[in-house]
Motif scaffolding. Sequence first.
Motif, mmCIF file in Angstrom:
data_model
loop_
_atom_site.group_PDB
_atom_site.id
_atom_site.type_symbol
_atom_site.label_atom_id
_atom_site.label_comp_id
_atom_site.label_asym_id
_atom_site.label_seq_id
_atom_site.Cartn_x
_atom_site.Cartn_y
_atom_site.Cartn_z
ATOM 1 N N LYS A 32 -50.521 94.756 47.093
ATOM 2 C CA LYS A 32 -50.047 93.412 46.782
ATOM 3 C C LYS A 32 -50.304 93.088 45.317
ATOM 4 C CE LYS A 32 -50.344 88.618 48.395
ATOM 5 N NZ LYS A 32 -50.994 87.687 49.357
ATOM 6 N N GLY A 33 -49.268 92.588 44.646
ATOM 7 C CA GLY A 33 -49.384 92.240 43.236
ATOM 8 C C GLY A 33 -49.211 93.414 42.298
ATOM 9 N N ASN A 34 -48.971 94.606 42.855
ATOM 10 C CA ASN A 34 -48.786 95.807 42.036
ATOM 11 C C ASN A 34 -47.700 96.686 42.654
ATOM 12 O OD1 ASN A 34 -49.256 97.480 39.874
ATOM 13 N ND2 ASN A 34 -51.148 98.364 40.672
ATOM 14 N N GLY A 35 -46.629 96.018 43.124
ATOM 15 C CA GLY A 35 -45.598 96.710 43.887
ATOM 16 C C GLY A 35 -44.847 97.771 43.118
ATOM 17 N N GLY A 36 -44.710 97.587 41.800
ATOM 18 C CA GLY A 36 -43.913 98.523 41.016
ATOM 19 C C GLY A 36 -44.672 99.698 40.451
ATOM 20 N N HIS A 37 -45.948 99.831 40.789
ATOM 21 C CA HIS A 37 -46.715 100.974 40.276
ATOM 22 C C HIS A 37 -46.237 102.263 40.940
ATOM 23 C CE1 HIS A 37 -50.167 103.128 38.569
ATOM 24 N NE2 HIS A 37 -50.146 103.807 39.705
ATOM 25 N N THR A 38 -46.027 103.296 40.135
ATOM 26 C CA THR A 38 -45.664 104.604 40.672
ATOM 27 C C THR A 38 -46.431 105.688 39.941
ATOM 28 O OG1 THR A 38 -43.829 106.124 41.166
ATOM 29 C CG2 THR A 38 -43.657 104.865 39.124
ATOM 30 N N ASN A 39 -46.917 106.656 40.693
ATOM 31 C CA ASN A 39 -47.532 107.853 40.117
ATOM 32 C C ASN A 39 -46.535 108.996 40.189
ATOM 33 O OD1 ASN A 39 -50.081 106.725 39.524
ATOM 34 N ND2 ASN A 39 -50.758 107.034 41.638
#
Length: 281
Positions: free
Chosen positions: A167-174
């Motif tokens: 939540k609040g970091n939906g666009g993070h991708t590794n």
Amino acid sequence: MNKFLLSFMLLFILACNTGNLTIISDLPSTLNEASGIDTTVHSDLIWMLNDSGNPPVLFGTDHNGNIVKKLKLNAKNKDWEDLTSDTKGNLYIGDFGNNTNKRKDLAILIVRADSLKNAKETGVERISFRYPDQKKFPPKKHNFFYDCEAFFHFNDSLYLFTKSHVKGNGGHTNLYKVPAMKGHYTAELIGSFNAGADSDSKITSADIDMHGKQIVLLTHTSVWLFNNFKGTDFLGGTATQLPFYHNSQKESVCFKDPNTLYITDEKTHGSAGYLYEFKLR
């Protein structure tokens, strides 16, 4: 009123409500949950697949979205999420959907090019992998970064972009790298990117163009275009967000040509479920 005219009028009306996406076709009901799309070098077909809970079938469509070929695979569709191909025409299926972040059987299935030509049913080769930084299954909710719906093939490797459920970091991708050959591997973490904070920023598909000069990452509301990178430092180049001005459950993307994308969305609540074109320039 004949059926052709009625279909044309319907697509025209819908096109007025899809921002700068152009509807190519209303996909058939058998592709209501299309979550992967790609083309191959030895075929004029657009290949698609459905996600978890559906039969293990690849669908070959023409460029109007009509199904012209079905290929049953001797494999389970646990959670198929994306589709990519290599320069020999082989297809790779990402069976790595992991909403709960507790899977220990993440896999990529290889479908050989010869099977795509004439077979009605075929076996697959299997790539199994694990994330090097995941220690608990599932991890704490603030570390729910191990779902994946996006990957592409480049130079004998597969590049996976994870999907965040934080939540609040939906666009993070590794970004992880896995060899494109059957076997069991520990994926290599090689980068990360943040496409935004909200849930509509989650990465749902990816592709690289045929020249290896640009990549795209798909979200529900936009596509991120990366170019001017060196080698395989895909996230180190210029990143440009291109909005659709349209929100739906967009699940798959591939290059039609260097300036045009194919995109699909899932049919939800009786709407969407289309094959689109999107111009990058």
